[in-house]
Scaffold this active site. Structure first.
Site, short mmCIF file in Angstrom:
data_model
loop_
_atom_site.label_atom_id
_atom_site.label_comp_id
_atom_site.label_asym_id
_atom_site.label_seq_id
_atom_site.Cartn_x
_atom_site.Cartn_y
_atom_site.Cartn_z
N ARG A 58 132.69 -4.12 -72.30
CA ARG A 58 131.71 -3.14 -71.83
C ARG A 58 132.19 -2.43 -70.56
O ARG A 58 131.81 -1.31 -70.25
CB ARG A 58 130.34 -3.81 -71.60
N TYR A 111 120.84 21.07 -78.48
CA TYR A 111 120.66 20.10 -79.56
C TYR A 111 119.31 19.39 -79.29
O TYR A 111 119.07 18.89 -78.17
CB TYR A 111 121.82 19.10 -79.55
N ASP A 183 127.80 20.82 -72.35
CA ASP A 183 128.00 20.16 -73.63
C ASP A 183 128.98 21.03 -74.41
O ASP A 183 128.66 22.15 -74.81
CB ASP A 183 126.67 20.01 -74.36
N LYS A 208 131.66 14.72 -83.77
CA LYS A 208 131.94 16.03 -84.36
C LYS A 208 133.44 16.33 -84.36
O LYS A 208 134.20 15.58 -84.93
CB LYS A 208 131.12 17.08 -83.61
#
Ligand code: LCS
Length: 393
Positions: A58, A111, A183, A208
């Protein structure tokens, strides 16, 4: 190899990487949750950062780092932070930059969830927001308040394809001490480099174009400066928004072909957009490569190419949209974007069907709007499919 002085395509192939003791050409998948220390003292030095050493996945892992270093080099930033999803990247930015009493400005047609979470959840923590038309500098200026701390742009925006001026908006924001995040999902660093245009943070849904094969969900953030990078990384690690090594490995592999995939998809998209623009059942087409796009000149200035996302409006609204969705045979009727396969979706009957028409219109989504993510197949097959589906209207 240090690839930071190499060309973009060389960075795609050679950036990141590790000194693998067995000499593997590709960074292996370090599928481990934890790492052995050599001694108690070694462990202590790794924790304080006196010595470079992996501790716990992590907090860092060589396979994830390979991807992060590559993304930072491609975006020309100080450091990259891979996350479990694009939304984890968005929330890492919100949680890092905004505190109780702060205000952010975002584009109205982001989005959906990037806007939705800010409007629904963050007010609980005393954070306010305005979602406005960031393509207009005057609108941004009008909404800046003394407590505005974040300007959040998405350009081109999903799904309206509106383009915001990153350079001008960043200059304005910085005059007011506001952090700018872009973004960059629709472009990838191959087509647009927001940090070079003045932004402080760039993020992607790696689901994407970065990964490009529609087989993982992931996100990444790149910060221009060390201080902001450290703050973002602290939030990512402690919120548990980290990416998984196997996902990272797939994304790093997909990334190698980013430019060839985008070149091909873009070439197809130009032809599909021109076809749609001349189709009698199509009311309008929004594609940055068409002169009819309202910010065509700005797009040419800040993007290296128009990309492969197209929005178009069908005459006959909701009914026509549904008919086309029910009759496509080649394009996949699916959300998401940026993969090698052509995807098509109709927000009014699918993703945004629960919203009222009024709410949809407010978000820039008309009933006839269809979104196409053009893939790298033979363009004739994509066009033939659209033709036969639109014939059914
Ligand atoms: N930013 C943009 C511009 C996006 O398009 C998406 C997802 C996200 C952030 C969130 O990324 P995720 O957490 O899904 O990796 N866009 C989607 C879309 O247009 N259809 O399905 C997902």
């Amino acid at each position: 190899m240090n690839s930071s002085d190499k060309g973009f395509n060389s960075k795609l192939i050679h950036s990141g990487g590790i000194d693998d003791p067995l000499g593997s050409a590709v960074t292996p998948i370090y599928q481990t949750s934890t790492f052995k220390f050599q001694s108690a003292d070694h462990g202590a030095r790794c924790f304080t950062g006196e010595e470079k050493g992996y501790i716990y996945t992590r907090l860092g892992n060589p396979t994830i780092e390979d991807l992060e270093v590559t993304m930072a080099e491609l975006e020309n930033g100080f450091g990259g932070i891979a996350t479990s999803s694009g939304m984890a990247a968005v929330n890492t930015v919100y949680l890092t930059v905004l505190s109780k009493g702060d205000h952010m400005i975002g584009h109205s047609a982001l989005y959906g969830p990037s806007r939705g979470i800010m409007e629904k959840v963050y007010p609980k923590f005393g954070i306010e927001s305005d979602f406005i038309n960031t393509t207009k500098l005057d609108e941004i200026k009008k909404h800046i308040k003394p407590n505005t701390k974040l300007l959040y742009l998405e350009t081109p925006a999903n799904p309206t394809m509106e383009i915001s001026d990153i350079r001008a908006a960043s200059k304005l924001a910085h005059e007011h001490g506001i952090v700018v995040c872009v973004d960059n999902t629709f472009c990838s660093p191959y087509l647009q480099q927001p940090l070079e245009l003045g932004a402080d943070i760039v993020l992607h849904s790696m689901t994407k174009f970065i990964n490009g094969h529609a087989d993982i969900v992931g996100g990444v953030i790149v910060a221009k400066e060390k201080e902001l990078y450290n703050e973002l990384n602290m939030i990512m690690m402690n919120m548990g928004f980290n990416m998984d090594p196997h996902q990272s490995w797939l994304a790093r592999r997909g990334l190698k072909t980013l430019s060839v995939r985008i070149d091909r998809a873009q070439e197809n998209a130009m032809k599909v957009a021109a076809y749609l623009e001349n189709h009698p059942k199509v009311e309008w087409v929004l594609y940055p490569g068409l002169k009819s796009h309202p910010q065509y000149e700005l797009g040419k200035l800040q993007m290296n190419g128009p990309g492969s996302m197209i929005s178009f409006g069908l005459k006959g609204g909701l009914t026509s949209g549904k008919v086309v969705m029910d009759n496509v045979q080649f394009a996949l009727l699916a959300v998401s974007l940026g993969g090698v396969e052509t995807l098509i979706q109709h927000p009014a009957s699918m993703t945004h069907s629960k919203l009222s028409r009024e709410a949809r219109e407010k978000a820039g989504i008309s009933d006839g709007l269809v979104r196409l993510s053009v893939g790298i197949e033979d363009v004739e097959d994509i066009i033939d499919d659209l033709e036969q589906a639109m014939d059914k209207i």
